[in-house]
Design a protein around this motif. Structure first.
Motif, PDB file in Angstrom:
ATOM      1  N   UNK A  18       0.802  -1.222   0.000  1.00  0.00           N
ATOM      2  CA  UNK A  18       0.000   0.000   0.000  1.00  0.00           C
ATOM      3  C   UNK A  18       0.836   1.274   0.000  1.00  0.00           C
ATOM      4  N   UNK A  19       2.085   1.204   0.421  1.00  0.00           N
ATOM      5  CA  UNK A  19       2.946   2.393   0.373  1.00  0.00           C
ATOM      6  C   UNK A  19       4.355   1.984  -0.058  1.00  0.00           C
ATOM      7  N   UNK A  20       4.512   1.634  -1.329  1.00  0.00           N
ATOM      8  CA  UNK A  20       5.777   1.088  -1.783  1.00  0.00           C
ATOM      9  C   UNK A  20       6.914   2.100  -1.909  1.00  0.00           C
ATOM     10  N   UNK A  21       6.601   3.347  -2.023  1.00  0.00           N
ATOM     11  CA  UNK A  21       7.628   4.336  -2.279  1.00  0.00           C
ATOM     12  C   UNK A  21       7.070   5.701  -1.951  1.00  0.00           C
ATOM     13  N   UNK A  22       7.930   6.658  -1.694  1.00  0.00           N
ATOM     14  CA  UNK A  22       7.470   8.003  -1.330  1.00  0.00           C
ATOM     15  C   UNK A  22       7.025   8.814  -2.546  1.00  0.00           C
ATOM     16  N   UNK A  23       7.167   8.225  -3.716  1.00  0.00           N
ATOM     17  CA  UNK A  23       6.678   8.900  -4.920  1.00  0.00           C
ATOM     18  C   UNK A  23       5.253   8.464  -5.143  1.00  0.00           C
ATOM     19  N   UNK A  24       4.304   9.397  -5.326  1.00  0.00           N
ATOM     20  CA  UNK A  24       2.887   9.019  -5.441  1.00  0.00           C
ATOM     21  C   UNK A  24       2.533   8.277  -6.728  1.00  0.00           C
ATOM     22  N   UNK A  25       3.370   8.350  -7.743  1.00  0.00           N
ATOM     23  CA  UNK A  25       3.040   7.723  -9.021  1.00  0.00           C
ATOM     24  C   UNK A  25       3.687   6.337  -9.127  1.00  0.00           C
ATOM     25  N   UNK A  26       3.042   5.349  -8.514  1.00  0.00           N
ATOM     26  CA  UNK A  26       3.552   3.975  -8.515  1.00  0.00           C
ATOM     27  C   UNK A  26       3.576   3.419  -9.935  1.00  0.00           C
ATOM     28  N   UNK A  27       2.595   3.761 -10.734  1.00  0.00           N
ATOM     29  CA  UNK A  27       2.537   3.282 -12.123  1.00  0.00           C
ATOM     30  C   UNK A  27       3.781   3.731 -12.894  1.00  0.00           C
ATOM     31  N   UNK A  28       4.225   4.959 -12.667  1.00  0.00           N
ATOM     32  CA  UNK A  28       5.423   5.470 -13.338  1.00  0.00           C
ATOM     33  C   UNK A  28       6.652   4.648 -12.917  1.00  0.00           C
ATOM     34  N   UNK A  29       6.742   4.327 -11.636  1.00  0.00           N
ATOM     35  CA  UNK A  29       7.845   3.505 -11.148  1.00  0.00           C
ATOM     36  C   UNK A  29       7.830   2.129 -11.797  1.00  0.00           C
ATOM     37  N   UNK A  30       6.653   1.523 -11.877  1.00  0.00           N
ATOM     38  CA  UNK A  30       6.543   0.197 -12.489  1.00  0.00           C
ATOM     39  C   UNK A  30       6.887   0.247 -13.974  1.00  0.00           C
ATOM     40  N   UNK A  31       6.550   1.336 -14.636  1.00  0.00           N
ATOM     41  CA  UNK A  31       6.925   1.485 -16.045  1.00  0.00           C
ATOM     42  C   UNK A  31       8.442   1.541 -16.191  1.00  0.00           C
ATOM     43  N   UNK A  32       9.123   2.166 -15.231  1.00  0.00           N
ATOM     44  CA  UNK A  32      10.581   2.237 -15.252  1.00  0.00           C
ATOM     45  C   UNK A  32      11.206   0.854 -15.029  1.00  0.00           C
ATOM     46  N   UNK A  33      10.473  -0.040 -14.375  1.00  0.00           N
ATOM     47  CA  UNK A  33      10.955  -1.407 -14.155  1.00  0.00           C
ATOM     48  C   UNK A  33      10.787  -2.278 -15.399  1.00  0.00           C
ATOM     49  N   UNK A  34      10.176  -1.730 -16.433  1.00  0.00           N
ATOM     50  CA  UNK A  34       9.947  -2.417 -17.704  1.00  0.00           C
ATOM     51  C   UNK A  34       9.213  -3.735 -17.517  1.00  0.00           C
ATOM     52  N   UNK A  35       8.049  -3.667 -16.909  1.00  0.00           N
ATOM     53  CA  UNK A  35       7.197  -4.844 -16.780  1.00  0.00           C
ATOM     54  C   UNK A  35       7.189  -5.464 -15.400  1.00  0.00           C
ATOM     55  N   UNK A  36       8.089  -5.048 -14.520  1.00  0.00           N
ATOM     56  CA  UNK A  36       8.101  -5.590 -13.164  1.00  0.00           C
ATOM     57  C   UNK A  36       7.112  -4.866 -12.267  1.00  0.00           C
ATOM     58  N   UNK A  37       6.876  -5.427 -11.111  1.00  0.00           N
ATOM     59  CA  UNK A  37       5.982  -4.798 -10.152  1.00  0.00           C
ATOM     60  C   UNK A  37       6.803  -4.356  -8.954  1.00  0.00           C
ATOM     61  N   UNK A  38       6.432  -3.237  -8.359  1.00  0.00           N
ATOM     62  CA  UNK A  38       7.180  -2.677  -7.242  1.00  0.00           C
ATOM     63  C   UNK A  38       7.228  -3.655  -6.071  1.00  0.00           C
ATOM     64  N   UNK A  39       6.186  -4.461  -5.900  1.00  0.00           N
ATOM     65  CA  UNK A  39       6.178  -5.449  -4.819  1.00  0.00           C
ATOM     66  C   UNK A  39       7.302  -6.473  -4.989  1.00  0.00           C
ATOM     67  N   UNK A  40       7.573  -6.846  -6.248  1.00  0.00           N
ATOM     68  CA  UNK A  40       8.657  -7.792  -6.515  1.00  0.00           C
ATOM     69  C   UNK A  40      10.006  -7.201  -6.121  1.00  0.00           C
ATOM     70  N   UNK A  41      10.200  -5.926  -6.415  1.00  0.00           N
ATOM     71  CA  UNK A  41      11.447  -5.252  -6.087  1.00  0.00           C
ATOM     72  C   UNK A  41      11.624  -5.168  -4.577  1.00  0.00           C
TER      73      UNK A  41
END
Length: 60
Positions: A18-41
């Protein structure tokens, strides 16, 4: 954040963070992972931290 952006990760045993990072745009972060999910990281980082702690404990 107004609420969870997603309800499932689609991966067995991996809950949505529910709070993976201090940046509010989680979708943008996941796009930077090129297909990964922030939970996996986060899960991988927690495992690596645990291993590092074990290595320090056993190495001294």
């Amino acid at each position: 954040m107004a609420g969870l952006l997603k309800t499932i990760t689609g991966l067995v045993g991996l809950a949505v963070c529910d709070s993976p990072y201090k940046e509010p745009d989680v979708k943008k972060l996941e796009d930077q992972l090129q297909g990964g999910q922030i939970e996996e990281v986060i899960f991988q980082a927690e495992n690596e931290l645990s291993l590092a702690r074990k290595m320090i404990t056993n190495g001294s």
